[in-house]
Design a protein around this motif. Structure first.
Motif, mmCIF file in Angstrom:
data_model
loop_
_atom_site.group_PDB
_atom_site.id
_atom_site.type_symbol
_atom_site.label_atom_id
_atom_site.label_comp_id
_atom_site.label_asym_id
_atom_site.label_seq_id
_atom_site.Cartn_x
_atom_site.Cartn_y
_atom_site.Cartn_z
ATOM 1 N N GLY A 85 5.455 1.364 -4.428
ATOM 2 C CA GLY A 85 6.734 2.007 -4.700
ATOM 3 C C GLY A 85 7.921 1.355 -4.025
ATOM 4 O O GLY A 85 8.984 1.210 -4.618
ATOM 5 N N GLY A 86 7.747 0.950 -2.781
ATOM 6 C CA GLY A 86 8.861 0.327 -2.049
ATOM 7 C C GLY A 86 9.259 -1.004 -2.641
ATOM 8 O O GLY A 86 10.450 -1.303 -2.794
ATOM 9 N N ILE A 87 8.275 -1.801 -2.977
ATOM 10 C CA ILE A 87 8.555 -3.108 -3.574
ATOM 11 C C ILE A 87 9.184 -2.922 -4.953
ATOM 12 O O ILE A 87 10.115 -3.638 -5.327
ATOM 13 C CB ILE A 87 7.269 -3.952 -3.661
ATOM 14 C CG1 ILE A 87 6.761 -4.266 -2.258
ATOM 15 C CG2 ILE A 87 7.508 -5.232 -4.444
ATOM 16 C CD1 ILE A 87 5.399 -4.920 -2.224
ATOM 17 N N ALA A 88 8.680 -1.950 -5.704
ATOM 18 C CA ALA A 88 9.225 -1.688 -7.043
ATOM 19 C C ALA A 88 10.681 -1.250 -6.954
ATOM 20 O O ALA A 88 11.523 -1.702 -7.737
ATOM 21 C CB ALA A 88 8.395 -0.634 -7.751
ATOM 22 N N ALA A 89 10.991 -0.388 -6.002
ATOM 23 C CA ALA A 89 12.373 0.082 -5.849
ATOM 24 C C ALA A 89 13.294 -1.061 -5.430
ATOM 25 O O ALA A 89 14.417 -1.179 -5.932
ATOM 26 C CB ALA A 89 12.437 1.202 -4.830
ATOM 27 N N GLY A 90 12.806 -1.898 -4.527
ATOM 28 C CA GLY A 90 13.616 -3.037 -4.090
ATOM 29 C C GLY A 90 13.868 -4.022 -5.211
ATOM 30 O O GLY A 90 14.996 -4.494 -5.398
ATOM 31 N N ALA A 122 4.880 -3.957 -9.973
ATOM 32 C CA ALA A 122 4.663 -3.319 -8.672
ATOM 33 C C ALA A 122 4.499 -1.810 -8.817
ATOM 34 O O ALA A 122 3.674 -1.199 -8.130
ATOM 35 C CB ALA A 122 5.824 -3.643 -7.735
ATOM 36 N N ALA A 123 5.261 -1.207 -9.720
ATOM 37 C CA ALA A 123 5.146 0.240 -9.939
ATOM 38 C C ALA A 123 3.792 0.596 -10.540
ATOM 39 O O ALA A 123 3.194 1.611 -10.173
ATOM 40 C CB ALA A 123 6.272 0.721 -10.843
ATOM 41 N N VAL A 124 3.297 -0.243 -11.440
ATOM 42 C CA VAL A 124 1.989 0.019 -12.059
ATOM 43 C C VAL A 124 0.885 -0.015 -11.007
ATOM 44 O O VAL A 124 -0.041 0.801 -11.039
ATOM 45 C CB VAL A 124 1.719 -1.003 -13.186
ATOM 46 C CG1 VAL A 124 0.265 -0.979 -13.618
ATOM 47 C CG2 VAL A 124 2.628 -0.741 -14.370
ATOM 48 N N PHE A 125 0.994 -0.935 -10.056
ATOM 49 C CA PHE A 125 -0.037 -1.057 -9.030
ATOM 50 C C PHE A 125 0.201 -0.139 -7.830
ATOM 51 O O PHE A 125 -0.561 -0.163 -6.872
ATOM 52 C CB PHE A 125 -0.165 -2.504 -8.564
ATOM 53 C CG PHE A 125 -0.807 -3.394 -9.585
ATOM 54 C CD1 PHE A 125 -2.107 -3.171 -10.000
ATOM 55 C CD2 PHE A 125 -0.109 -4.454 -10.134
ATOM 56 C CE1 PHE A 125 -2.703 -3.981 -10.940
ATOM 57 C CE2 PHE A 125 -0.697 -5.272 -11.080
ATOM 58 C CZ PHE A 125 -1.997 -5.038 -11.489
ATOM 59 N N GLY A 126 1.270 0.659 -7.861
ATOM 60 C CA GLY A 126 1.494 1.667 -6.836
ATOM 61 C C GLY A 126 2.298 1.216 -5.628
ATOM 62 O O GLY A 126 2.321 1.907 -4.616
#
Length: 53
Positions: free
Chosen positions: A21-26, A15-19
């Protein structure tokens, strides 16, 4: 439990690679919580096994 922590960590990285941010943090937060629960259960199991012998 450790398996789920790794899965959420991988989801966070993707998720962070694809941008996203909210999903990556969760997902990273969930992975951290699951890993801590795994560590606590592993230590409790180890202590119970030592006391049992």
């Amino acid at each position: 439990m450790l398996h789920y922590a790794v899965v959420f960590f991988i989801i966070a990285i993707i998720a962070a690679v694809f941008g996203f941010g909210g999903i990556a943090a969760g997902a990273a937060g969930i992975a951290k919580i699951l890993f801590i629960i795994f560590l606590v259960l592993a230590v409790v199991s180890l202590i119970a096994n030592v006391v049992k012998k």
